[in-house]
Design a protein around this motif. Structure first.
Motif, mmCIF file in Angstrom:
data_model
loop_
_atom_site.group_PDB
_atom_site.id
_atom_site.type_symbol
_atom_site.label_atom_id
_atom_site.label_comp_id
_atom_site.label_asym_id
_atom_site.label_seq_id
_atom_site.Cartn_x
_atom_site.Cartn_y
_atom_site.Cartn_z
ATOM 1 N N LYS A 9 0.631 -1.080 -0.250
ATOM 2 C CA LYS A 9 0.118 -0.469 0.139
ATOM 3 C C LYS A 9 0.638 1.495 -0.002
ATOM 4 N N PRO A 10 0.452 2.517 -0.475
ATOM 5 C CA PRO A 10 0.891 3.701 -0.926
ATOM 6 C C PRO A 10 1.699 3.833 0.992
ATOM 7 N N ILE A 11 2.285 5.156 1.193
ATOM 8 C CA ILE A 11 2.841 5.764 2.252
ATOM 9 C C ILE A 11 2.295 6.865 1.637
ATOM 10 N N TRP A 12 1.521 7.500 2.865
ATOM 11 C CA TRP A 12 1.476 8.987 2.211
ATOM 12 C C TRP A 12 2.083 10.087 3.086
ATOM 13 N N ILE A 13 2.110 11.217 2.824
ATOM 14 C CA ILE A 13 2.970 12.403 3.748
ATOM 15 C C ILE A 13 2.339 13.378 3.381
ATOM 16 N N LEU A 18 5.850 16.993 4.974
ATOM 17 C CA LEU A 18 7.405 17.417 4.590
ATOM 18 C C LEU A 18 8.291 18.241 4.139
ATOM 19 N N ARG A 19 7.434 18.999 4.549
ATOM 20 C CA ARG A 19 8.428 20.587 4.742
ATOM 21 C C ARG A 19 9.376 20.742 5.959
ATOM 22 N N GLN A 20 8.564 19.668 7.010
ATOM 23 C CA GLN A 20 9.642 19.444 8.372
ATOM 24 C C GLN A 20 10.562 19.071 7.602
ATOM 25 N N ARG A 21 10.568 17.340 6.588
ATOM 26 C CA ARG A 21 11.323 16.834 6.131
ATOM 27 C C ARG A 21 12.410 17.391 5.902
ATOM 28 N N ILE A 38 8.688 21.130 -6.690
ATOM 29 C CA ILE A 38 8.793 19.166 -6.591
ATOM 30 C C ILE A 38 7.375 18.412 -6.718
ATOM 31 N N PRO A 39 7.429 17.479 -6.910
ATOM 32 C CA PRO A 39 6.124 16.995 -7.002
ATOM 33 C C PRO A 39 4.989 17.497 -6.783
ATOM 34 N N ALA A 40 3.711 16.975 -7.059
ATOM 35 C CA ALA A 40 2.392 17.856 -7.308
ATOM 36 C C ALA A 40 1.778 16.383 -5.954
ATOM 37 N N PRO A 41 1.041 17.206 -5.788
ATOM 38 C CA PRO A 41 0.302 15.741 -4.227
ATOM 39 C C PRO A 41 -0.402 15.346 -5.198
ATOM 40 N N GLU A 42 -1.135 14.423 -4.018
ATOM 41 C CA GLU A 42 -2.357 14.153 -4.467
ATOM 42 C C GLU A 42 -3.495 14.106 -3.936
ATOM 43 N N GLU A 55 6.357 6.958 -2.320
ATOM 44 C CA GLU A 55 7.197 6.840 -2.981
ATOM 45 C C GLU A 55 8.507 7.769 -3.984
ATOM 46 N N ALA A 56 7.025 8.927 -4.885
ATOM 47 C CA ALA A 56 7.252 9.560 -5.099
ATOM 48 C C ALA A 56 8.595 10.516 -4.592
ATOM 49 N N VAL A 57 7.707 11.134 -3.390
ATOM 50 C CA VAL A 57 9.392 12.478 -2.363
ATOM 51 C C VAL A 57 10.131 11.366 -2.401
ATOM 52 N N GLU A 58 10.902 9.633 -2.315
ATOM 53 C CA GLU A 58 12.076 9.414 -2.800
ATOM 54 C C GLU A 58 12.115 9.383 -4.022
ATOM 55 N N ARG A 59 11.856 9.219 -4.892
ATOM 56 C CA ARG A 59 11.817 9.518 -6.305
ATOM 57 C C ARG A 59 12.588 10.983 -5.892
#
Length: 68
Positions: A9-13, A18-21, A38-42, A55-59
Motif C-alpha cells: 500500500k502506498p505510504i502518504w505524507i 514534508l516541509r519539516q523533512r 517539487i512533486p504535485a500532491p495527490e 515513493e514520489a518524494v523519495e524519487r
C-alpha cells in the motif's frame, strides 16, 4: 508453486511533515510547488487534503541528489 508478493500500500505524507523533512518554510514550499520543482500532491482521501506519495518524494529526493 511460486509465492506472489502482495502489492504494498502506498505510504502518504502531508505537507507539514514534508516541509519539516526538507527543512523549508511554508512560503518556499508553495513557491516550489507552483513552479513544478517539487512533486504535485495527490488527493486520495478527498479533495480538501493534499498528500504526497512517499515513493514520489523519495524519487524526487534521489533525483535532486544526483543533479547536485
Amino acid at each position: 508453486m511460486t509465492l506472489q508478493a502482495k502489492p504494498l500500500k502506498p505510504i502518504w505524507i502531508q505537507g507539514p511533515r514534508l516541509r519539516q523533512r526538507w527543512g523549508i518554510s511554508n512560503t518556499t514550499f508553495y513557491e516550489k510547488l507552483k513552479k513544478g520543482v517539487i512533486p504535485a500532491p495527490e488527493y486520495p482521501f478527498g479533495p480538501q487534503k493534499p498528500y504526497w506519495r512517499m515513493e514520489a518524494v523519495e524519487r524526487f529526493e534521489a533525483s535532486v541528489k544526483v543533479a547536485a
